[in-house]
Design an enzyme around this catalytic site. Structure first.
Site, mmCIF file in Angstrom:
data_model
loop_
_atom_site.group_PDB
_atom_site.id
_atom_site.type_symbol
_atom_site.label_atom_id
_atom_site.label_comp_id
_atom_site.label_asym_id
_atom_site.label_seq_id
_atom_site.Cartn_x
_atom_site.Cartn_y
_atom_site.Cartn_z
ATOM 1 N N ARG A 57 0.800 -1.229 0.000
ATOM 2 C CA ARG A 57 0.000 0.000 0.000
ATOM 3 C C ARG A 57 0.823 1.264 0.000
ATOM 4 N NH1 ARG A 57 -3.314 -3.775 1.710
ATOM 5 N NH2 ARG A 57 -1.372 -4.538 2.571
ATOM 6 N N THR A 58 1.805 1.323 0.890
ATOM 7 C CA THR A 58 2.552 2.581 0.996
ATOM 8 C C THR A 58 3.297 2.842 -0.307
ATOM 9 O OG1 THR A 58 2.765 2.146 3.347
ATOM 10 C CG2 THR A 58 4.140 3.893 2.442
ATOM 11 N N LYS A 86 28.115 -3.511 -3.029
ATOM 12 C CA LYS A 86 29.552 -3.310 -3.280
ATOM 13 C C LYS A 86 30.208 -2.610 -2.102
ATOM 14 C CE LYS A 86 28.662 -2.459 -8.192
ATOM 15 N NZ LYS A 86 28.696 -1.347 -9.157
ATOM 16 N N ARG A 107 11.636 3.534 2.962
ATOM 17 C CA ARG A 107 11.195 2.606 4.012
ATOM 18 C C ARG A 107 12.344 1.645 4.289
ATOM 19 N NH1 ARG A 107 5.820 -1.114 4.366
ATOM 20 N NH2 ARG A 107 5.007 0.906 4.980
ATOM 21 N N HIS A 140 5.790 5.741 11.330
ATOM 22 C CA HIS A 140 5.203 5.650 9.984
ATOM 23 C C HIS A 140 4.309 6.888 9.830
ATOM 24 C CE1 HIS A 140 3.734 4.117 6.323
ATOM 25 N NE2 HIS A 140 3.324 2.921 6.672
HETATM 26 C C1 NCD Z 1 1.773 -0.995 8.073
HETATM 27 C C2 NCD Z 1 3.280 -0.925 8.204
HETATM 28 O O1 NCD Z 1 3.997 -1.163 7.235
HETATM 29 O O2 NCD Z 1 3.707 -0.572 9.282
HETATM 30 N N1 NCD Z 1 1.372 -1.223 6.753
HETATM 31 C C3 NCD Z 1 1.137 -0.148 5.957
HETATM 32 O O3 NCD Z 1 2.023 0.643 5.675
HETATM 33 N N2 NCD Z 1 -0.130 0.031 5.555
HETATM 34 C C4 NCD Z 1 1.148 -1.927 9.015
HETATM 35 C C5 NCD Z 1 1.614 -3.351 9.037
HETATM 36 O O4 NCD Z 1 2.424 -3.768 8.221
HETATM 37 O O5 NCD Z 1 1.128 -4.059 9.908
#
Ligand code: NCD
Length: 332
Positions: A57-58, A86, A107, A140
């Site tokens: 999703r993100t 490397k 991320r 997040h």
């Molecule tokens: C969340 C995450 O990555 O922290 N997912 C997301 O970004 N929608 C929640 C999760 O993975 O449980």
């Protein structure tokens, strides 16, 4: 707005502006001409999506949010295909990405890397904004934004988030979404938070300290059924087993921390059920058809909220608000 490393990037005014902008954007995007107008706002901008931890999703909502505004994207999703194999340092990799793009969305499985990237940017001649799309167990912030937006929309007729009782349930120890959302609650008045988790997965001491420092009322319980009737919203989360170091997940039964048909009967008629997704067994698929299930809308809100964030970072918010207020692209 420049970096978005943690929830400290937002105050109440900014949150309200972003919610308003997200709604304006989705109204403008409804017509073909409106969607074209949005796409020509930032066609010379480029973004890098650097996601070395799994994401559906993100990643997709960020990528598509960029495309909504005409921003072109490139991506690295596997550190095995970057020069880090490397021996290039994290800092050198980030500096390299910044040479080619105007924004880095990242991320990582570890906490603290987005902050490191932002500090690096602040020390070089051509810095680009860093957006944290999830930093290990820590934060997040863009998820918290879309969660706020979903809560605001859900409580629109009831005066918004102020005064509401919000439950958060599941693996609260290792879930970063709950930490970030909890922190944003300091910008809302008279909110009461109820954390529902087994003892092994309670919120971490830093979350408690934050709530106390900001005088946010909260309770902790392991008994969902005692508190369910009081909640205006319940934010359900999954077991974060990717953070296991010694098989912690297998030792804890989360089945009492889930929503099914029985729980629906105990909830307020206008309560809201949210989940950052992906879900495990903590929300039964039969709940999806209940009008209180908000998680699919929440997922979609995520894209619009990320469009609003990008538009704000690149200073296009006024053009969007104006187009919306003047009803330029509204269908007759
Ligand atoms: C969340 C995450 O990555 O922290 N997912 C997301 O970004 N929608 C929640 C999760 O993975 O449980």
């Amino acid at each position: 707005m420049f970096h978005v490393v943690d929830t400290e990037a937002f105050d109440r005014k900014r949150l309200d502006q972003l919610c308003e902008l997200a709604t304006a954007v989705r109204r403008v995007a409804k017509s073909i001409d409106g969607a074209r107008f949005l796409q020509q706002l930032l066609p010379t901008r480029r973004a890098m999506l650097y996601f070395t931890q799994p994401s559906t999703r993100t990643f997709l909502s960020m990528n598509n949010a960029c495309h909504v505004l005409g921003i072109r994207t490139s991506e690295i999703r596997d550190p095995e295909v970057s020069s880090e194999v490397k021996g290039e340092s994290f800092e050198d990799s980030i500096r390299t990405f910044s040479s080619y793009v105007d924004l880095i969305v990242m991320r990582t499985p570890e906490p603290g890397y987005a902050a490191r990237a932002a500090a690096l940017m602040d020390s070089i001649p051509r810095p680009v904004p860093i957006i944290n799309a999830g930093s290990g167990r820590d934060q997040h912030p863009t998820q918290a934004l879309l969660d706020i937006y979903t809560l605001e929309r859900s409580f629109e007729e009831r005066g918004g988030i102020d005064g509401r009782t919000i439950g958060m349930m599941g693996d609260l120890k290792r879930g970063r979404t709950v930490r970030s959302l909890s922190r944003l609650m300091r910008h809302y008045a008279d909110v009461r938070l109820v954390y529902i988790a087994p003892p092994a997965f309670e919120i971490e001491p830093d979350v408690r300290a934050f709530l106390e420092a900001h005088r946010i009322a909260y309770d902790e319980t392991a008994r969902l059924h005692d508190v369910l009737p009081e909640l205006d919203a319940i934010y359900v989360t999954r077991m974060q087993s990717e953070h296991d170091t010694a098989g912690e997940s297998a030792r804890v039964d989360l089945s009492d921390f889930s929503i099914g048909e029985r729980e629906l009967t105990q909830m307020k008629a206008d309560a809201v059920i949210m989940h950052p997704l992906p879900r495990g067994r903590e929300i039964h698929p039969r709940v999806d058809a209940d009008p209180r299930a908000m998680y699919w809308r929440q997922e979609r809100n995520g894209m619009w909220m990320r469009v609003a964030l990008l538009a704000t970072i690149f200073d296009s918010q006024d053009a969007i608000l104006e187009a919306d207020t003047r009803g330029l692209f509204r269908e007759a």
